[in-house]
Design a protein around this motif. Sequence first.
Motif, mmCIF file in Angstrom:
data_model
loop_
_atom_site.group_PDB
_atom_site.id
_atom_site.type_symbol
_atom_site.label_atom_id
_atom_site.label_comp_id
_atom_site.label_asym_id
_atom_site.label_seq_id
_atom_site.Cartn_x
_atom_site.Cartn_y
_atom_site.Cartn_z
ATOM 1 N N GLN A 278 0.860 -1.195 0.000
ATOM 2 C CA GLN A 278 0.000 0.000 0.000
ATOM 3 C C GLN A 278 0.890 1.236 0.000
ATOM 4 O O GLN A 278 2.062 1.164 0.345
ATOM 5 C CB GLN A 278 -0.887 0.019 1.257
ATOM 6 N N ILE A 279 0.267 2.368 -0.336
ATOM 7 C CA ILE A 279 1.033 3.608 -0.277
ATOM 8 C C ILE A 279 1.452 3.870 1.174
ATOM 9 O O ILE A 279 0.691 3.604 2.117
ATOM 10 C CB ILE A 279 0.221 4.799 -0.843
ATOM 11 N N ASP A 280 2.692 4.329 1.360
ATOM 12 C CA ASP A 280 3.206 4.643 2.701
ATOM 13 C C ASP A 280 2.793 6.079 3.009
ATOM 14 O O ASP A 280 3.407 7.025 2.512
ATOM 15 C CB ASP A 280 4.733 4.489 2.700
ATOM 16 N N MET A 281 1.734 6.239 3.799
ATOM 17 C CA MET A 281 1.172 7.576 4.012
ATOM 18 C C MET A 281 2.135 8.497 4.769
ATOM 19 O O MET A 281 2.020 9.712 4.691
ATOM 20 C CB MET A 281 -0.169 7.488 4.753
ATOM 21 N N ASN A 282 3.092 7.907 5.516
ATOM 22 C CA ASN A 282 4.070 8.760 6.196
ATOM 23 C C ASN A 282 5.126 9.301 5.226
ATOM 24 O O ASN A 282 5.681 10.370 5.450
ATOM 25 C CB ASN A 282 4.782 7.979 7.303
ATOM 26 N N PHE A 283 5.377 8.526 4.196
ATOM 27 C CA PHE A 283 6.373 8.939 3.191
ATOM 28 C C PHE A 283 5.794 8.690 1.799
ATOM 29 O O PHE A 283 6.236 7.787 1.082
ATOM 30 C CB PHE A 283 7.689 8.165 3.376
ATOM 31 N N PRO A 284 4.788 9.510 1.434
ATOM 32 C CA PRO A 284 4.100 9.236 0.162
ATOM 33 C C PRO A 284 4.993 9.438 -1.052
ATOM 34 O O PRO A 284 4.629 9.035 -2.162
ATOM 35 C CB PRO A 284 2.934 10.236 0.172
#
Length: 460
Positions: A278-284
């Motif tokens: 999944q997309i890494d929301m902390n490091f998009p």
Amino acid sequence: MSEILHLPLCYLTNELREHEAKAQENHPSPPLMERAGKAAADWLLTRISNTDKILIIAGPGNNGGDALVMSRLLQLQGVHCTTVLLGKINKLPIDAANAYQAYCDAGFLLQNELPTIEEWTWGIDGIFGIGLTRHPEGAFAKAIEYLNQCSVNILALDMPSGLNADTGVAFSPCVIAHHTLTYLGWKPGLFTYDGRDYAGEAYLDELGVPAGTASGTLIHTAPVQPPPRKHNSHKGTYGTVGILGGEEGMEGAVILATRAALKSGAGKVIGSCLGSLQIDMNFPQIMRSKPEKLLSQPLSVLGIGPGLGTSAEAQELLKTSLSLPIPLVIDADALNLIAANPALKTLCQQRNADTIITPHPLEAARLLHTNTESININRIESALKLAKEYNSTVVLKGSGSIIATPDGQWFVNTSGHPGMAVAGMGDVLTGMIAGVVAQGVTAKDATSLTVWAHGETSIL
Ligand SMILES: NC(=O)C1=CN([C@@H]2O[C@H](COP(=O)(O)OP(=O)(O)OC[C@H]3O[C@@H](n4cnc5c(N)ncnc54)[C@H](O)[C@@H]3O)[C@@H](O)[C@H]2O)[C@@H](O)CC1
Ligand SMILES: [K+]
């Protein structure tokens, strides 16, 4: 990035013996043992007051001679010392025999048994140094146990008695020192495997002798500077890292590695999982890609292995990766796959681009088709063997990580702490190394800088 220049040498015992012999010849006065005893006395004098009582235990060799010199010099300064000599006087080696004579000539008392009353504030371990050859037994073992059960500060001279200077393997018993004052040059055994648990804080006194010839290097500070950055630069200047791993349920390993690559300064980072990333929301800003697509992109470096698993798909992807003409950082299951498959091993050996492998002792044992114990009892030798056999720069993980290069250089890292023994640390290291390599740094510089920084900062 500049070459590794300013780090201290790390000597194996045979190298130290040569260094010592040359020093005796070229710098004969005052005798080295006199300097060693004085260095220890001076070290202690800055740390004690006139109420301190010192127990000094001298062994049967020259380490015992150091202790006798130290005791004599301390007593000449009015320090309260009780000195026990465990060795037989007529069997002392020549330098220690001279130290014994000087001690007696000064009129000080010696005991040949451990005292029954414990009234010490410091214990000095001069039982064995680099001449230890076997398990301490009998009176020597008793003396080591005695020191260990005194709840006082222990200073070991040269090495904690019972610790192997080359390998860091501790015999049982072994002195558990709070401080070790080592002579002439650093020994790897103070820092790797059991070393740090027994040596405590380590100090070096070179006894006024210029550096000799040693095969190893100690990493005790940043070995090289991170690559300088021009103002007039852009993300393309700092390379593209691909990280491939993460079978179903292990995607977190890729998240950790990609974050670490990004934080290490790579221009662009792409993560790819056999599972679903999944997309890494902390490091998009970390991009994602399907595995096959990742391997067809123009990467600067590929980190492969974190959470990869050992499926047929993983094996195929690894085979393709090994044929890419870019630097590879290989960890975890990718190492297990190579260990189990001779064709993959051959591909690894034949690579022209840099290859960095980062096994922990069990992975190293699989790669060398041996058991973990035989890796651990000689970590330097094991790392050098891996480097040669796999044509790779090796990071053999564990306390006092060893870095070895295919041309036979080795380094011992001194940073890090027991809190790092936790899942995910290896994934972070893989990402960090890949992030630094992406910026054009050589395998040797990137691994030594990163292993040190990883221990120093334990990021994420
Ligand atoms: N010769 C010199 O000029 C110098 C020597 N130095 C000191 O000398 C040390 C090395 O001296 P040595 O080579 O004499 O070695 P050690 O003093 O470490 O001990 C060696 C002696 O202990 C015996 N031994 C080893 N393991 C044993 C065991 N488990 N049980 C019983 N006996 C055992 C050996 O047979 C030998 O007699 C260095 O670590 C350092 O402390 C320093 O003073 C620097 C200068
Ligand atoms: K010692």
